[in-house]
Design a protein around this motif. Structure first.
Motif, PDB file in Angstrom:
ATOM      1  N   THR A  74       0.857  -1.179   0.000  1.00 42.62           N
ATOM      2  CA  THR A  74       0.000   0.000   0.000  1.00 42.62           C
ATOM      3  C   THR A  74       0.895   1.231   0.000  1.00 42.62           C
ATOM      4  O   THR A  74       2.097   1.144   0.265  1.00 42.62           O
ATOM      5  N   LEU A  75       0.306   2.377  -0.291  1.00 38.95           N
ATOM      6  CA  LEU A  75       1.098   3.611  -0.340  1.00 38.95           C
ATOM      7  C   LEU A  75       1.807   3.866   0.985  1.00 38.95           C
ATOM      8  O   LEU A  75       2.983   4.242   1.021  1.00 38.95           O
ATOM      9  N   GLN A 100       2.750  -0.578  -5.848  1.00 37.94           N
ATOM     10  CA  GLN A 100       1.384  -0.394  -5.369  1.00 37.94           C
ATOM     11  C   GLN A 100       0.337  -0.898  -6.369  1.00 37.94           C
ATOM     12  O   GLN A 100       0.591  -1.015  -7.552  1.00 37.94           O
ATOM     13  N   GLY A 150      -1.393   2.555  -8.904  1.00 43.48           N
ATOM     14  CA  GLY A 150      -0.493   1.424  -8.958  1.00 43.48           C
ATOM     15  C   GLY A 150       0.052   1.113 -10.336  1.00 43.48           C
ATOM     16  O   GLY A 150       0.019   1.935 -11.254  1.00 43.48           O
ATOM     17  N   SER A 210       4.370   8.402  -5.589  1.00 45.13           N
ATOM     18  CA  SER A 210       4.241   6.962  -5.453  1.00 45.13           C
ATOM     19  C   SER A 210       5.063   6.225  -6.499  1.00 45.13           C
ATOM     20  O   SER A 210       5.704   5.207  -6.200  1.00 45.13           O
TER      21      SER A 210
END
Length: 570
Positions: free
Chosen positions: A232-233, A249, A254, A403
């Motif tokens: 997850t982040l 992700q 993602g 991310s």
């Protein structure tokens, strides 16, 4: 001499090791701020907006794992705390909000600025109480702090304006018993989970922030099961660096490798995560979930074996029961896909991308003005930021680029509004982060929409000479909203922003401002920002048409995007 209510509160904060109290001064808070002024260890941080104060306090609580503190005066001052407190509540960060109130005798009379704080904070707080007598202290302080720390949430203590400077008739020091129990499931439940995992041929791990303190055990589990690890982040911090199992992700932010790792497994092992997006969970697989909160088990996807307990303690008991998997095909395939995707991201992040043949063809469609691609900005920040930097990010596209392009290597830290999803969080959270660890570099990934919401607290950064580096993704858009509209076939509407030159605004406030419009200047500008002492605002004009392709794009999304573009052209 007996202490006052205000001194009981301040002395308790000193005893707890709290160093900063964030807020905006006001009449009902005067006894409290006076007690802080004379404290040897507490520092008052005067913000320009109480929402920023609550975000800053929540940031310190997330980073330190200990109590963060903010204050709001009577009525509107306390109301302004709400959004930042909701963020703390959703993140389960222990925050104490001390709120002013009208004089005790006027409560309930619709007095000037009166707000029912106990009702106002009912949804956001795990504990809320109004002091009605000096002799209720320090018991009420103990209850508020204990609730915030042990339950991981917000406690609100309301102090009427005429009680703060009143003395207690009988005084005693506050006492805090805050230790938490570490639990694990019983042996039959562990045996059931082990039997399911041992019978599987392809196990995929989905790892969240709740497992961050169990890195060693999580990596041993991935090695034992030859499992790819989807993060997850919030698990980027702690699991992304030096991890031969992780594949990034899932979800809208993602990548295809993570999505494939989830879909191609026959068992999903969830570790310390409450990942909320049901549509991204695999179908027709067995699920084992480990979580410290029993009420989280099975609430996102059906679970075959739910194990309530601390991730580390549970895995230490489970690992001896797990058989070594020899076939690494599932892991190797996921890792190969992930490395291939990363290579593509690096090519796109090259500032010279649009000058190459394939880049020119793409730019003709999505970047005709040759603006800076946000991937290039995120990659440049990743390259130049310190290995112990603290990153904050605004909700939206700024978080997407962080991310995908920023690695949580070394001892880097990462926070954002990743549960509440608020705008305008990155800059005020950076204030709290920089004060929490002054010697570390603090980098805020700011959207132009988010920054402009709480722009006034740039003055807080200037006032306290905080060396925060504010990186502004200035695409003159509410970028995530634009993407959401277009992927369902709607032309963008209401997302365009008439921005100022943010670098010039920063310079007008006494902060170093750097504006970048040419991709060729990007790397030098980022290097300059990080080498300049003190606060810096880096305003980078980025491509508003950049599309972050999700890990599992659908035909409907592609068709919707095409329809939206036709409508926009017409």
């Amino acid at each position: 001499m007996a202490r006052t209510v205000a001194h009981v509160i301040v002395n308790a904060l000193e005893e707890l090791g709290v160093q900063h109290v964030f807020g905006v001064v006001g009449d009902a808070l005067n006894p409290l701020t006076e007690a802080i002024r004379t404290s040897a260890t507490l520092t008052w941080v005067g913000c320009r907006h109480e929402e920023a104060a609550a975000f800053a306090a929540g940031a310190q609580a997330q980073l330190s794992g200990t109590l963060g503190v903010c204050m709001g005066t009577v009525g509107p001052g306390s109301v302004h705390l709400l959004n930042g407190l909701y963020d703390a509540a959703k993140t389960r960060a222990p925050v104490l909000a001390v709120c002013g109130q009208v004089p005790l005798a006027e409560i309930g009379s619709d007095y000037f600025q009166e707000v029912d704080n106990d009702l106002l904070f009912r949804d956001v707080a795990v504990h809320r109480a109004t002091v009605t007598s000096p002799d209720q202290m320090p018991r009420m302080m103990e209850s508020a702090v204990r609730a915030a720390v042990t339950q991981g949430g917000v406690a609100v203590l309301t102090v009427p304006g005429d009680l703060g400077d009143r003395e207690l008739s009988e005084d005693r020091p506050a006492r805090f018993a805050l230790d938490r129990a570490v639990t694990r499931p019983d042996d039959p439940a562990l045996a059931e989970a082990a039997a399911l995992l041992n019978a599987a041929s392809r196990v995929t791990l989905l790892v969240g922030a709740g497992a961050r303190d169990a890195r060693t055990e999580v990596l041993r589990t991935a090695e034992r099961l030859a499992s790819p690890m989807v993060l997850t982040l919030k698990a980027k911090e702690g699991f992304e660096d030096d991890n031969a199992f992780q594949v990034g992700q899932t979800g809208l932010i993602g990548n295809p490798a993570a999505a494939h790792a989830l879909e191609s497994g026959d068992v999903l092992l969830m570790l310390g995560t409450d990942f909320p997006y049901r549509e991204w969970y695999p179908q027709d697989v067995k699920v084992v979930q480990i979580d410290s909160r029993e009420d989280h088990l099975g609430r996102r996807t059906p679970v075959d074996v739910g194990l309530a307990g601390d991730a580390g303690a549970t895995l230490r008991a489970l690992l001896p029961l797990l058989e070594q998997v020899a076939d690494r095909e599932h892991l190797d395939d996921a890792r190969e896909r992930f490395v291939h995707w990363q290579e593509g991201q690096r090519r796109l992040a090259d500032p010279a991308h649009d000058r190459r043949r394939t880049g020119r063809a793409r730019a003709a469609l999505d970047n005709p003005d040759h603006l800076i691609r946000p991937e290039a900005l995120a990659a440049a920040v990743d390259a130049h930021a310190a290995d112990d930097a603290v990153f904050t990010s605004d909700t939206g596209m700024a978080t997407v680029w962080l991310s995908r392009l920023v690695t949580m290597r070394g001892s880097r830290r990462l926070i954002g509004s990743y549960n509440l999803g608020s705008m305008a969080n990155a800059m005020p959270q950076a204030i709290g982060a920089q004060l929490w660890s002054p010697e570390r570099q603090t980098v805020a990934f700011c959207g132009d929409g988010g920054l402009s919401m709480l722009l006034g607290d740039l003055m807080t950064i200037k006032t306290y000479a905080l060396p925060v580096k504010l990186v502004v993704f200035d695409n003159h858009r509410l970028g995530m909203v634009k993407l959401e509209q277009e992927q369902v076939g709607l032309p963008e509407f209401g997302t365009e922003l008439d921005n100022p030159d943010f670098a010039a605004v920063a310079r007008a406030l006494g902060i170093e401002g750097i504006r970048v419009t040419d991709p060729a200047d990007l790397d030098d500008a980022v290097r300059q920002a990080f080498s300049t002492p003190g606060p810096v605002l880096l305003d980078v004009l980025t491509n508003p048409e950049e599309v972050a392709v999700p890990g599992r794009p659908t035909l409907a999304q592609g068709w919707g995007f095409a329809v939206a573009k036709i409508k926009e052209m017409l």
